[in-house]
Design a protein around this motif. Structure first.
Motif, PDB file in Angstrom:
ATOM      1  N   CYS A  65       0.807  -1.230   0.000  1.00 17.44           N
ATOM      2  CA  CYS A  65       0.000   0.000   0.000  1.00 17.44           C
ATOM      3  C   CYS A  65       0.836   1.275   0.000  1.00 17.44           C
ATOM      4  CB  CYS A  65      -0.915   0.050   1.224  1.00 17.44           C
ATOM      5  SG  CYS A  65      -1.645  -1.535   1.642  1.00 17.44           S
ATOM      6  N   CYS A  68       1.975   3.401  -3.036  1.00 17.42           N
ATOM      7  CA  CYS A  68       1.059   4.309  -3.732  1.00 17.42           C
ATOM      8  C   CYS A  68       0.310   5.251  -2.794  1.00 17.42           C
ATOM      9  CB  CYS A  68       0.026   3.515  -4.533  1.00 17.42           C
ATOM     10  SG  CYS A  68       0.761   2.526  -5.846  1.00 17.42           S
ATOM     11  N   HIS A  69       0.263   4.926  -1.510  1.00 20.23           N
ATOM     12  CA  HIS A  69      -0.487   5.770  -0.573  1.00 20.23           C
ATOM     13  C   HIS A  69       0.405   6.243   0.554  1.00 20.23           C
ATOM     14  CE1 HIS A  69      -4.454   4.767  -2.218  1.00 20.23           C
ATOM     15  NE2 HIS A  69      -4.082   3.500  -2.258  1.00 20.23           N
ATOM     16  N   TYR A  87     -15.054   9.307   2.944  1.00 18.46           N
ATOM     17  CA  TYR A  87     -16.012   8.273   3.341  1.00 18.46           C
ATOM     18  C   TYR A  87     -16.266   8.301   4.845  1.00 18.46           C
ATOM     19  CZ  TYR A  87     -14.868   6.345  -1.257  1.00 18.46           C
ATOM     20  OH  TYR A  87     -14.666   6.171  -2.600  1.00 18.46           O
ATOM     21  N   LYS A 100     -12.918  -3.030  -2.960  1.00 18.06           N
ATOM     22  CA  LYS A 100     -12.101  -2.265  -3.916  1.00 18.06           C
ATOM     23  C   LYS A 100     -10.617  -2.600  -3.748  1.00 18.06           C
ATOM     24  CE  LYS A 100     -11.306   1.752  -6.352  1.00 18.06           C
ATOM     25  NZ  LYS A 100     -12.152   2.652  -7.135  1.00 18.06           N
ATOM     26  N   ILE A 101     -10.188  -2.742  -2.494  1.00 19.40           N
ATOM     27  CA  ILE A 101      -8.773  -3.084  -2.255  1.00 19.40           C
ATOM     28  C   ILE A 101      -8.468  -4.449  -2.870  1.00 19.40           C
ATOM     29  CG2 ILE A 101      -7.063  -3.656  -0.470  1.00 19.40           C
ATOM     30  CD1 ILE A 101      -8.543  -1.598   1.348  1.00 19.40           C
ATOM     31  N   SER A 106     -10.462   1.807 -10.751  1.00 25.23           N
ATOM     32  CA  SER A 106     -10.282   3.255 -10.800  1.00 25.23           C
ATOM     33  C   SER A 106     -11.647   3.926 -10.829  1.00 25.23           C
ATOM     34  CB  SER A 106      -9.484   3.633 -12.056  1.00 25.23           C
ATOM     35  OG  SER A 106     -10.221   3.289 -13.207  1.00 25.23           O
ATOM     36  N   GLY A 107     -11.657   5.237 -11.029  1.00 23.01           N
ATOM     37  CA  GLY A 107     -12.914   5.935 -11.249  1.00 23.01           C
ATOM     38  C   GLY A 107     -13.339   6.844 -10.114  1.00 23.01           C
ATOM     39  N   ASN A 108     -13.023   6.492  -8.881  1.00 25.02           N
ATOM     40  CA  ASN A 108     -13.469   7.336  -7.778  1.00 25.02           C
ATOM     41  C   ASN A 108     -12.542   8.522  -7.531  1.00 25.02           C
ATOM     42  OD1 ASN A 108     -15.769   5.859  -7.295  1.00 25.02           O
ATOM     43  ND2 ASN A 108     -14.817   4.550  -5.768  1.00 25.02           N
ATOM     44  N   TRP A 109     -11.283   8.412  -7.943  1.00 19.24           N
ATOM     45  CA  TRP A 109     -10.324   9.486  -7.722  1.00 19.24           C
ATOM     46  C   TRP A 109      -9.687   9.952  -9.030  1.00 19.24           C
ATOM     47  CZ3 TRP A 109      -9.705  11.421  -2.753  1.00 19.24           C
ATOM     48  CH2 TRP A 109     -10.303  10.674  -1.741  1.00 19.24           C
ATOM     49  N   GLY A 110      -9.904   9.227 -10.088  1.00 16.62           N
ATOM     50  CA  GLY A 110      -9.305   9.610 -11.357  1.00 16.62           C
ATOM     51  C   GLY A 110      -9.112   8.395 -12.248  1.00 16.62           C
ATOM     52  N   VAL A 112      -6.256   6.732 -12.807  1.00 20.11           N
ATOM     53  CA  VAL A 112      -5.264   5.752 -12.380  1.00 20.11           C
ATOM     54  C   VAL A 112      -5.942   4.670 -11.553  1.00 20.11           C
ATOM     55  CG1 VAL A 112      -3.012   5.426 -11.278  1.00 20.11           C
ATOM     56  CG2 VAL A 112      -3.604   7.646 -12.253  1.00 20.11           C
ATOM     57  N   MET A 114      -6.048   1.326  -8.983  1.00 20.49           N
ATOM     58  CA  MET A 114      -5.347   0.622  -7.919  1.00 20.49           C
ATOM     59  C   MET A 114      -5.184  -0.825  -8.348  1.00 20.49           C
ATOM     60  SD  MET A 114      -5.912   0.390  -3.868  1.00 20.49           S
ATOM     61  CE  MET A 114      -7.696   0.276  -3.811  1.00 20.49           C
ATOM     62  N   HIS A 117      -5.650  -6.806  -5.122  1.00 13.63           N
ATOM     63  CA  HIS A 117      -4.912  -7.512  -4.068  1.00 13.63           C
ATOM     64  C   HIS A 117      -5.659  -8.796  -3.697  1.00 13.63           C
ATOM     65  CE1 HIS A 117      -3.496  -3.315  -3.652  1.00 13.63           C
ATOM     66  NE2 HIS A 117      -2.370  -3.868  -3.271  1.00 13.63           N
ATOM     67  N   ILE A 120      -5.217 -10.695  -0.345  1.00 11.05           N
ATOM     68  CA  ILE A 120      -5.659 -10.136   0.943  1.00 11.05           C
ATOM     69  C   ILE A 120      -7.075 -10.630   1.256  1.00 11.05           C
ATOM     70  CG2 ILE A 120      -6.260  -7.983   2.132  1.00 11.05           C
ATOM     71  CD1 ILE A 120      -4.003  -6.615   0.625  1.00 11.05           C
TER      72      ILE A 120
HETATM   73  C1  HEC Z   1      -0.408   0.637  -7.674  1.00  6.59           C
HETATM   74  C2  HEC Z   1      -0.709   1.664  -6.727  1.00  6.59           C
HETATM   75  C3  HEC Z   1      -1.611   1.305  -5.555  1.00  6.59           C
HETATM   76  C4  HEC Z   1      -1.384   0.381  -4.573  1.00  6.59           C
HETATM   77  C5  HEC Z   1      -0.225  -0.581  -4.457  1.00  6.59           C
HETATM   78  C6  HEC Z   1      -2.481   0.508  -3.644  1.00  6.59           C
HETATM   79  N1  HEC Z   1      -3.347   1.474  -4.057  1.00  6.59           N
HETATM   80 FE1  HEC Z   1      -5.042   2.035  -3.123  1.00  6.59          FE
HETATM   81  N2  HEC Z   1      -5.487   3.288  -4.672  1.00  6.59           N
HETATM   82  C7  HEC Z   1      -4.678   3.519  -5.770  1.00  6.59           C
HETATM   83  C8  HEC Z   1      -5.366   4.412  -6.689  1.00  6.59           C
HETATM   84  C9  HEC Z   1      -4.814   4.906  -8.010  1.00  6.59           C
HETATM   85  C10 HEC Z   1      -6.621   4.685  -6.102  1.00  6.59           C
HETATM   86  C11 HEC Z   1      -7.750   5.541  -6.688  1.00  6.59           C
HETATM   87  C12 HEC Z   1      -8.721   4.596  -7.379  1.00  6.59           C
HETATM   88  C13 HEC Z   1      -9.926   5.303  -7.918  1.00  6.59           C
HETATM   89  O1  HEC Z   1      -9.799   6.375  -8.502  1.00  6.59           O
HETATM   90  O2  HEC Z   1     -11.036   4.742  -7.774  1.00  6.59           O
HETATM   91  C14 HEC Z   1      -6.641   3.979  -4.824  1.00  6.59           C
HETATM   92  C15 HEC Z   1      -7.718   4.020  -3.946  1.00  6.59           C
HETATM   93  C16 HEC Z   1      -7.741   3.398  -2.716  1.00  6.59           C
HETATM   94  C17 HEC Z   1      -8.845   3.502  -1.775  1.00  6.59           C
HETATM   95  C18 HEC Z   1     -10.123   4.299  -2.002  1.00  6.59           C
HETATM   96  C19 HEC Z   1     -10.977   3.540  -2.961  1.00  6.59           C
HETATM   97  C20 HEC Z   1     -12.177   4.306  -3.461  1.00  6.59           C
HETATM   98  O3  HEC Z   1     -12.942   3.716  -4.220  1.00  6.59           O
HETATM   99  O4  HEC Z   1     -12.357   5.472  -3.095  1.00  6.59           O
HETATM  100  C21 HEC Z   1      -8.497   2.721  -0.697  1.00  6.59           C
HETATM  101  C22 HEC Z   1      -9.351   2.483   0.549  1.00  6.59           C
HETATM  102  C23 HEC Z   1      -7.206   2.168  -0.957  1.00  6.59           C
HETATM  103  N3  HEC Z   1      -6.764   2.588  -2.199  1.00  6.59           N
HETATM  104  C24 HEC Z   1      -6.528   1.328  -0.109  1.00  6.59           C
HETATM  105  C25 HEC Z   1      -5.361   0.633  -0.446  1.00  6.59           C
HETATM  106  C26 HEC Z   1      -4.755  -0.388   0.384  1.00  6.59           C
HETATM  107  C27 HEC Z   1      -5.261  -0.831   1.754  1.00  6.59           C
HETATM  108  C28 HEC Z   1      -3.666  -0.848  -0.289  1.00  6.59           C
HETATM  109  C29 HEC Z   1      -2.701  -1.970   0.101  1.00  6.59           C
HETATM  110  C30 HEC Z   1      -3.302  -3.268   0.300  1.00  6.59           C
HETATM  111  C31 HEC Z   1      -3.590  -0.099  -1.543  1.00  6.59           C
HETATM  112  N4  HEC Z   1      -4.623   0.789  -1.598  1.00  6.59           N
HETATM  113  C32 HEC Z   1      -2.599  -0.253  -2.499  1.00  6.59           C
HETATM  114  C33 HEC Z   1      -3.421   2.999  -5.968  1.00  6.59           C
HETATM  115  C34 HEC Z   1      -2.853   1.994  -5.223  1.00  6.59           C
END
Ligand code: HEC
Length: 138
Positions: A65, A68-69, A87, A100-101, A106-110, A112, A114, A117, A120
């Motif tokens: 995580c 990217c975060h 949220y 979603k995890i 994509s779609g909620n933030w742009g 790009v 995610m 996983h 998990i």
């Molecule tokens: C490859 C990069 C990447 C990794 C690794 C990643 N994320 Fe994300 N994550 C993103 C992106 C890009 C978004 C925005 C998606 C969207 O616009 O809906 C996001 C969105 C989210 C959101 C909000 C989802 C939504 O619909 O609003 C959560 C919660 C989140 N990530 C949790 C995690 C967790 C927990 C992990 C590790 C298990 C993780 N992310 C790993 C890129 C990543």
């Protein structure tokens, strides 16, 4: 004619005298400038050292995580603080974000996406969501 041999002798005596005087001066200056510097505070106290780490935070640290975060800052994905702001901490949102995890998307933030996983478990994903949604609400 004898004076010719005297002159270099006198000069060299003067030279050594001047040199000796200079050395003495330097010695004196040295002994005066030996200061004791005040003791530096080397304690390595980290403010978060004894902060309890939640299960979700630990799970996230062990996963990918953080590539990217970040908590405060958008990297590839949104800042965890911003997700917490978007949220409310409800069972429905926990369910939705945990899915979603696991599935990614994509779609909620742009544009790009995610990464998914699939390794998990739903329970672990929910722990992560609980941790994320608790950020900034402590
Ligand atoms: C490859 C990069 C990447 C990794 C690794 C990643 N994320 Fe994300 N994550 C993103 C992106 C890009 C978004 C925005 C998606 C969207 O616009 O809906 C996001 C969105 C989210 C959101 C909000 C989802 C939504 O619909 O609003 C959560 C919660 C989140 N990530 C949790 C995690 C967790 C927990 C992990 C590790 C298990 C993780 N992310 C790993 C890129 C990543």
């Amino acid at each position: 004619m004898r004076k010719r041999y005297l002159a270099p002798l006198v000069l060299s005596v003067l030279f050594f005298a001047a040199c000796g005087g200079g050395e003495k001066k330097a010695e004196n200056a040295d002994s005066v400038s030996t200061h004791e510097s005040p003791a530096a505070d080397n304690s390595m106290v980290s403010p978060s050292a004894d902060k309890p780490v939640s299960k979700g935070e630990k799970l996230m640290a062990e996963s990918d995580c953080k590539t990217c975060h970040k908590e405060e800052m958008k990297v590839v994905g949104p800042a965890l603080k911003d997700i917490a702001g978007k949220y409310a901490d409800t069972p429905e949102n926990e369910e939705k974000l945990a899915d979603k995890i696991i599935k990614g998307g994509s779609g909620n933030w742009g544009e790009v996406a995610m990464l998914p996983h699939p390794q998990i478990s739903k329970d672990d994903a929910k722990e992560m969501v609980k941790y994320i949604l608790s950020i900034g609400k402590k």
